[in-house]
Scaffold this active site. Structure first.
Site, mmCIF file in Angstrom:
data_model
loop_
_atom_site.group_PDB
_atom_site.id
_atom_site.type_symbol
_atom_site.label_atom_id
_atom_site.label_comp_id
_atom_site.label_asym_id
_atom_site.label_seq_id
_atom_site.Cartn_x
_atom_site.Cartn_y
_atom_site.Cartn_z
ATOM 1 N N CYS A 169 0.797 -1.223 0.000
ATOM 2 C CA CYS A 169 0.000 0.000 0.000
ATOM 3 C C CYS A 169 0.833 1.278 0.000
ATOM 4 O O CYS A 169 0.279 2.372 -0.027
ATOM 5 C CB CYS A 169 -0.970 -0.010 1.170
ATOM 6 S SG CYS A 169 -2.127 -1.399 1.111
ATOM 7 N N HIS A 309 -2.488 8.425 5.982
ATOM 8 C CA HIS A 309 -2.843 7.143 5.375
ATOM 9 C C HIS A 309 -4.306 6.847 5.695
ATOM 10 O O HIS A 309 -5.070 6.470 4.812
ATOM 11 C CB HIS A 309 -1.937 6.030 5.904
ATOM 12 C CG HIS A 309 -2.177 4.706 5.270
ATOM 13 N ND1 HIS A 309 -1.894 4.450 3.941
ATOM 14 C CD2 HIS A 309 -2.698 3.554 5.769
ATOM 15 C CE1 HIS A 309 -2.217 3.192 3.658
ATOM 16 N NE2 HIS A 309 -2.712 2.633 4.752
ATOM 17 N N GLU A 320 -0.733 5.937 13.288
ATOM 18 C CA GLU A 320 -0.447 7.231 12.664
ATOM 19 C C GLU A 320 -0.517 8.374 13.663
ATOM 20 O O GLU A 320 0.323 9.273 13.646
ATOM 21 C CB GLU A 320 -1.471 7.504 11.559
ATOM 22 C CG GLU A 320 -1.148 6.880 10.251
ATOM 23 C CD GLU A 320 -2.021 7.477 9.174
ATOM 24 O OE1 GLU A 320 -1.566 8.427 8.506
ATOM 25 O OE2 GLU A 320 -3.147 7.001 9.003
ATOM 26 N N LYS A 341 -9.270 8.657 1.919
ATOM 27 C CA LYS A 341 -9.846 7.309 1.800
ATOM 28 C C LYS A 341 -11.275 7.274 2.322
ATOM 29 O O LYS A 341 -12.038 6.366 1.990
ATOM 30 C CB LYS A 341 -8.982 6.292 2.548
ATOM 31 C CG LYS A 341 -7.611 6.048 1.933
ATOM 32 C CD LYS A 341 -6.852 4.986 2.722
ATOM 33 C CE LYS A 341 -5.449 4.760 2.162
ATOM 34 N NZ LYS A 341 -4.540 5.885 2.466
ATOM 35 N N HIS A 346 -9.781 2.686 -0.381
ATOM 36 C CA HIS A 346 -8.356 2.347 -0.343
ATOM 37 C C HIS A 346 -8.016 1.499 -1.572
ATOM 38 O O HIS A 346 -8.334 0.319 -1.636
ATOM 39 C CB HIS A 346 -8.060 1.567 0.937
ATOM 40 C CG HIS A 346 -6.611 1.331 1.212
ATOM 41 N ND1 HIS A 346 -5.616 1.643 0.304
ATOM 42 C CD2 HIS A 346 -5.972 0.806 2.300
ATOM 43 C CE1 HIS A 346 -4.440 1.322 0.811
ATOM 44 N NE2 HIS A 346 -4.633 0.820 2.015
ATOM 45 N N PHE A 405 1.016 -3.309 4.201
ATOM 46 C CA PHE A 405 1.254 -4.660 4.692
ATOM 47 C C PHE A 405 2.691 -5.071 4.358
ATOM 48 O O PHE A 405 3.206 -4.771 3.280
ATOM 49 C CB PHE A 405 0.281 -5.641 4.040
ATOM 50 C CG PHE A 405 -1.123 -5.573 4.591
ATOM 51 C CD1 PHE A 405 -1.432 -4.752 5.660
ATOM 52 C CD2 PHE A 405 -2.124 -6.347 4.038
ATOM 53 C CE1 PHE A 405 -2.718 -4.690 6.164
ATOM 54 C CE2 PHE A 405 -3.424 -6.290 4.535
ATOM 55 C CZ PHE A 405 -3.725 -5.471 5.595
#
Length: 421
Positions: A169, A309, A320, A341, A346, A405
């Protein structure tokens, strides 16, 4: 690295509209493009929500042959690349093609075509012994991720460095960071860089169902993506692409180009910890942020907007928030932070590039996009996450971050071209 790198062209294919203009209109409206999946019957899945792109390939300039040859991700990459090339005003016939390169990010490559062709070849999974005569002659292009870079290079006539960056990602941030580095070190003068992913397919939905990463809020798909909200319960899968023309700043100035911003700093780290797990203190993301800000010569108080993110999972949003407090100190409580997002879902490897587009346009128009669906603030996420409505604000320096990930953590700083700190 002695050469500064500018963004001079932007192209976007995103849920809610194709093209830079439609994308930005959605961003400032606070509306969402998350809906019930329509590409296939999602009723057997835990999460049945996604942010799909309404995309007519031929209407957006692809020929029937190109449509047949290219996976959907490649189609998105080429259409957004053509837009950014036109937006840049570059006359490519006047450039040395060996000094023009391509860097494309993607997490899952040709998943759409691979799954579709497997179903044809196996008669929807009923046959173990298959006849290769039934498979598309272009299946190899979907199997090899490098075809994404090749398609964009062919569209641009770029004969310099060409690569696909796949870091989950964070791919969309890392592909642009890699392109920036190639220009900065003198290996290229111009790069077409960005990312594309089209993962809305049964196999991808099943994978995220298995680890319960996506939201099961199927009864309210328009409000299913809720970053930093107390009621958040997973991300919404999406698709999309964004591509940019990057060029050395003096090269851009010499031709009178419009400069959206300069990539002042970039860094990426891996936590070497867990495939999907994150430590709540945000240490690895904080390290990437610190390095990117140091490279851009920015103090915490200089950051005017943070593009988070903000996936909408419990652990990511806490991670975050910890990273922002660690790196920005007291300024973390003053600077506006938001997650787009919440509006467009996403799109895995593509989202980092789409978020760079949002950052550049935030500087361009002096507007910070909101975090939609943020109605019940999580006490653990106690920063200014710009709930529900866009905010007018002069933005001279933006921090954008990504988390992927595998433990990947990336950060990028964009500044106005004229800003000198």
């Amino acid at each position: 690295m002695n050469r500064s790198v500018a963004i001079t062209g932007i192209g976007v294919v995103a849920p809610g509209g194709v093209g830079k203009k439609a994308f930005w209109e959605l961003m400032v409206s606070g509306r969402t493009a998350t809906r019930t999946i329509s590409f296939f019957d999602p009723s057997r899945f835990r999460s049945q929500v996604a942010a799909e792109v309404h995309f007519d390939a031929q209407r957006h300039g692809l020929t029937p042959r190109e449509v047949r040859r290219m996976d959907r991700a490649a189609q998105f990459a080429v259409v957004s690349a053509r837009e950014c090339l036109a937006d840049s005003g570059l006359t490519f016939a006047e450039l040395d093609p060996h000094r023009v390169g391509v860097s494309v990010g993607s997490a899952v490559g040709g998943t759409t075509s691979l799954e579709r062709e497997y179903l044809v070849l196996s008669d929807n999974g009923r046959k173990w012994e298959v006849d290769g005569d039934y498979v598309s002659p272009h299946l190899y292009d979907a199997f090899v991720p490098s075809s994404l870079a090749a398609e964009v290079a062919w569209a641009a006539g770029a004969e310099g460095p060409a690569a696909v960056v796949s870091t989950g990602c964070t791919s969309g941030l890392d592909s642009v960071g890699y392109a920036r580095d190639l220009i900065a070190e003198g290996s290229a003068d111009v790069m077409i860089a960005g990312a594309a992913d089209t993962p809305i397919s049964p196999i991808a939905v099943a994978c995220f169902d298995a680890i319960k990463a996506t939201t099961p809020r199927n009864d309210d798909p328009e409000h299913a993506s809720r970053p930093f909200d107390r009621t958040r319960n997973g991300f919404v899968l999406a698709e999309g692409a964004a591509m940019f023309v990057l060029e050395e700043v003096e090269h851009a100035r010499a031709r009178g180009a419009h400069i959206y911003g300069v990539i002042g700093g970039y860094a990426t780290r891996c936590n070497a910890y867990h495939m999907t797990g994150l430590k709540p203190d945000g240490r690895e993301m904080a390290e990437a942020i610190r390095h990117a800000m140091t490279e851009a010569h920015l103090a915490p108080r200089d950051v005017d907007y943070v593009n988070a993110h903000g996936s909408g999972t419990k652990q990511n949003d806490r991670h975050e928030t910890g990273a922002f407090k660690e790196t920005l100190g007291s300024h973390a409580y003053d600077v506006p932070i938001s997650s787009i997002k919440s509006m467009i879902g996403h799109s895995l490897g593509a989202i980092g590039s789409i978020e760079i587009a949002a950052c550049a346009l935030a500087m361009e128009y002096g507007v910070v996009p909101p975090t939609a669906n943020l109605h019940e603030a999580d006490p653990e996420c106690d920063l200014d996450y710009v709930p529900n409505e866009a905010r007018e604000k002069q933005v001279d320096a933006v921090l954008s971050v990504g988390s992927g990930f595998g433990g990947f953590q990336s950060a990028m700083v964009l500044t106005r071209e004229e800003v000198r700190r």
